[in-house]
Design an enzyme around this catalytic site. Structure first.
Site, PDB file in Angstrom:
ATOM      1  N   ALA A  63       0.839  -1.194   0.000  1.00  0.00           N
ATOM      2  CA  ALA A  63       0.000   0.000   0.000  1.00  0.00           C
ATOM      3  C   ALA A  63       0.874   1.243   0.000  1.00  0.00           C
ATOM      4  O   ALA A  63       2.064   1.181   0.301  1.00  0.00           O
ATOM      5  CB  ALA A  63      -0.900  -0.006   1.229  1.00  0.00           C
ATOM      6  N   GLY A 102      -0.760  -5.111   0.165  1.00  0.00           N
ATOM      7  CA  GLY A 102      -1.792  -4.913  -0.841  1.00  0.00           C
ATOM      8  C   GLY A 102      -1.421  -5.490  -2.190  1.00  0.00           C
ATOM      9  O   GLY A 102      -2.285  -5.894  -2.968  1.00  0.00           O
ATOM     10  N   GLU A 105      -2.410  -8.970  -2.035  1.00  0.00           N
ATOM     11  CA  GLU A 105      -3.876  -9.018  -2.035  1.00  0.00           C
ATOM     12  C   GLU A 105      -4.434  -8.835  -3.450  1.00  0.00           C
ATOM     13  O   GLU A 105      -5.424  -9.481  -3.822  1.00  0.00           O
ATOM     14  CB  GLU A 105      -4.434  -7.960  -1.073  1.00  0.00           C
ATOM     15  CG  GLU A 105      -4.203  -8.357   0.391  1.00  0.00           C
ATOM     16  CD  GLU A 105      -4.695  -7.328   1.388  1.00  0.00           C
ATOM     17  OE1 GLU A 105      -5.456  -7.683   2.289  1.00  0.00           O
ATOM     18  OE2 GLU A 105      -4.298  -6.143   1.260  1.00  0.00           O
ATOM     19  N   GLU A 125       1.817  -6.632   7.018  1.00  0.00           N
ATOM     20  CA  GLU A 125       1.127  -5.502   7.677  1.00  0.00           C
ATOM     21  C   GLU A 125       1.291  -5.494   9.184  1.00  0.00           C
ATOM     22  O   GLU A 125       1.306  -4.435   9.821  1.00  0.00           O
ATOM     23  CB  GLU A 125      -0.372  -5.535   7.329  1.00  0.00           C
ATOM     24  CG  GLU A 125      -0.704  -5.078   5.916  1.00  0.00           C
ATOM     25  CD  GLU A 125      -0.649  -6.194   4.897  1.00  0.00           C
ATOM     26  OE1 GLU A 125      -1.155  -5.998   3.782  1.00  0.00           O
ATOM     27  OE2 GLU A 125      -0.086  -7.277   5.199  1.00  0.00           O
TER      28      GLU A 125
END
Length: 697
Positions: A63, A102, A105, A125
């Site tokens: 992210a 992310g 993901e 994370e």
């Protein structure tokens, strides 16, 4: 169309390429670029299959954490993932470099994944005090099973392509990410393979659904070292939702957990630490664009505990080392210790079975200082006495090649005085490694008065290359870490004279989150070292001296401030120590008083903050965050408290200054008076962080 993404059509294959240097982080622009281009590929009737790849050195590395805590910008990542997952055409993620957070993901929402052999895949994370917030805790257990998912999500460590392939996280290991994925994509179409949506595949959850202990045992094993942290346990709960709840409900609960952690004090502190580490690599006062010197070979002088550990760090990174001793016996002993250390790690599965031999082959043991001649960087790791270090540096002029960086691994001594022994002080600096040097991450890089900018850049870059966290500091007694620690040690000792016991002081410090208290740490280091030093300087410390006079030197004698059972390092309170303290205080005419835990905490921590303020005022550290980096990576400061200066801001500088003034008066200790910078910031209602932002003088 987006500036950070493009769609190319190779007849039936649509290739969506993200190009947002340096790491293709999932900023709003990148999210929008993926969404627009995937939709365009879905709408194109000629395209039958879609490949999602990235330009540059890596796949999506995570992210954009600079967006955290700010108003959300569309599109939301979950909307992007939903579009990918619900595509009527197969979507293949082509992974190279790292697919983290992310990024992974996004790959998990694709129907298939391929990766290059050196790729790393992970959901780290938890290291920012968070849990994956875009389906990672729900899709990954369905891809690899809950046991490996727990290791990756709750532990936060990535896995390599080979393990990912074995676990079913990727379908194939390919040579080039885009070309390999394109070939795989054509195969998917030719074979008419179904769209594999992880959300709809519970097959790898079946065993844990039938026997939940598979999951709970995996969680228990990975959270052993998570004392005080919130995120690992919240992440474990989220993985549990994948086992216990339908996908959409699990996704909803995951998001709630993510948002709760995002606003927590712990995650704010951990995200601060993440940026502080990166900031520390920027050297204040060095001209922009300064290049480091080339380092192909390193010479290390001294094969003892520190020298051996430093040599291991370089060999671990594949850098050849000449390890130098004064005699064959010491050299042989040092080489033997390194061999055993690596073999023990290999036996535990920490490194490949052939790694010890490969790493030992990088270390060339030699007797005699003349063997530094080929080294680009020389690190002295001899006894911590000025006379010995000066002697070594005085001789280095004769043997080290011109332009070699000359570093002293000293924890206290004056680098300017050491540099003065050479005719090339511009090449001299300090590289203070922490013990054990092959494990501990911090390296204090000490800038001397005449250290050349390119020598400094060399030391910082090489420290990063060997997986250390560098922090540049100035010359003073103890530099940053040990100078602050000395203030804590002084107060710990005083508290014993006032009525506290070692176990009470240590309990307060460990409850705060430090790995050890000052007295257990003293026992580990050996109390006789300080005793001999005090005698040399004609200084007394009646309680510590009495312990040493009774033969209580710490763990090595089984007794110190604590007693230790045979074969154990666990400190046990000893009534004999309490008796010895009482007798010593009686001789000095002192009476014990009840000391509260609150007072102990304040007197352990606030004097260190005060010293930190003096360090900043003197320019020994360039930024408050550099001090925090030193304490986070060298002294075990709990990461969820962000570092001493960050923590001080959260407590409030006005409160700390007031309490220090109170203790200075109560204990008749002028060293506790608030430092001028601390007092100024407190009076103005400012923080240490405001110094870095240029808001305070």
């Amino acid at each position: 169309m987006s500036e950070v993404a493009k769609l190319d059509r190779h007849d039936i294959v649509g290739i969506v390429t993200i190009d947002s240097p340096p790491v293709n982080a999932l900023s709003a622009a990148v999210r929008g670029g993926i969404l627009d281009n995937v939709k365009a590929a879905i709408a194109d009737p000629e395209i039958k299959v879609i490949v999602l790849t990235c330009g540059g050195r890596t796949f999506i590395a995570g992210a954009d954490i600079t967006e955290f805590g700010k108003p959300p910008k569309p599109p939301a990542l979950n909307d992007v993932l939903s579009t990918i997952e619900n595509s009527p055409k197969p979507v293949i993620a082509a992974i190279h470099g790292t697919a983290l957070g992310g990024g992974l993901e996004v790959a998990l929402a694709c129907h298939y994944r391929v990766a290059t052999k050196d790729a790393k895949l992970g959901l780290p994370e938890v290291k920012l005090g968070l849990l994956p917030g875009a389906g990672g805790t729900q899709r990954l257990p369905r891809a690899v099973g809950p046991e490996l998912a727990v290791k990756m999500i709750v532990g936060g460590d990535p896995i390599g392509a080979a393990e990912a392939h074995k676990a079913g996280l990727i379908e194939e290991i390919v040579e080039g990410p885009a070309s390999g994925a394109e070939a795989f994509a054509r195969k998917v179409v030719a074979e008419n393979r179904p769209l594999r949506k992880l959300r709809d595949d519970d097959s790898k959850l079946a065993a844990a659904k039938a026997d939940r202990s598979i999951f709970t045992n995996a969680v228990a094993a990975i959270t052993k070292k998570s004392r005080g942290l919130e995120a690992p346990f919240a992440a474990a709960d989220a993985v549990g939702y994948a086992i216990d709840l339908p996908f959409d409900e699990g996704l909803k609960r995951e998001r709630e957990g993510f948002l709760k952690l995002l606003t927590s004090d712990q995650s704010k502190a951990q995200r601060y630490a993440f940026f502080a580490e990166r900031e520390a690599a920027k050297i204040a006062g060095v001209p922009e664009g300064t290049k480091g010197r080339k380092v192909d070979r390193v010479a290390i002088i001294g094969a003892g505990t520190m020298g051996g550990g430093i040599a291991m760090s370089f060999a671990n990174a594949g850098i050849p080392v000449t390890l130098i001793e004064t005699a064959e016996e010491q050299l042989k002993r040092g080489m033997g210790v390194m061999q055993k250390n690596w073999e023990a790690t290999a036996a535990r599965g920490g490194i490949p079975a052939d790694a010890p031999a490969k790493r030992m082959a990088l270390i060339d043991g030699k007797v005699g200082l003349e063997h530094v001649k080929d080294a680009d960087l020389v690190i002295e790791a001899v006894f911590e006495t000025m006379a010995v270090k000066k002697e070594v540096f005085g001789k280095l002029d004769q043997y080290a090649k011109p332009g070699a960086v000359l570093a002293s691994n000293t924890s206290y001594l004056n680098i300017d005085a050491i540099a003065a022994e050479t005719s090339r002080p511009q090449d001299v600096l300090g590289m203070h490694f922490f013990s054990p040097a092959n494990v501990m991450k911090l390296c204090e890089i000490v800038r001397a008065e005449k250290t050349a900018p390119d020598a400094l850049v060399t030391a910082v870059s090489i420290a990063r290359k060997i997986a250390k966290v560098p922090a540049v500091v100035g010359v003073c007694d103890g530099f940053v870490g040990n100078r602050m620690l000395a203030q804590r040690g002084k107060q710990a000792e005083k508290l014993l004279f006032e009525g506290a016991l070692p176990q009470q002081v240590d309990a307060v410090v460990t409850k705060f989150g430090m790995p050890m208290g000052p007295f257990a740490m003293g026992d580990l280091a050996g109390l006789d070292i300080g005793w001999r030093s005090r005698k040399d300087r004609g200084i007394k410390s009646e309680i510590a001296d009495a312990l040493c006079e009774a033969g209580r030197f710490g763990q090595k004698t089984g007794k110190g401030y604590y007693k230790y059972e045979a074969g154990s390092r666990a400190p046990l309170p000893d009534p004999d120590v309490e008796k010895l303290i009482d007798e010593t205080l009686a001789k000095l005419g002192l009476k014990r008083r009840a000391v509260s835990d609150e007072e102990i905490l304040e007197r352990m921590m606030y004097p260190m903050i005060n010293e930190g303020a003096k360090i900043l005022a003197e320019g020994i550290a360039a930024r408050p965050s550099d001090i925090d980096v030193v304490w986070l990576y060298g002294y075990g400061w709990p990461i969820y408290r962000g570092g001493p200066m960050y923590w001080a801001d959260s407590v409030g500088l006005k409160h700390i200054a007031e309490r220090l003034a109170f203790y200075a008066k109560e204990t008749n200790d002028p060293s506790l008076e608030p430092a001028p910078l601390l007092k100024k910031l407190a009076d103005e209602g400012k923080t240490f962080a405001s110094l870095a932002q240029g808001k305070a003088a």
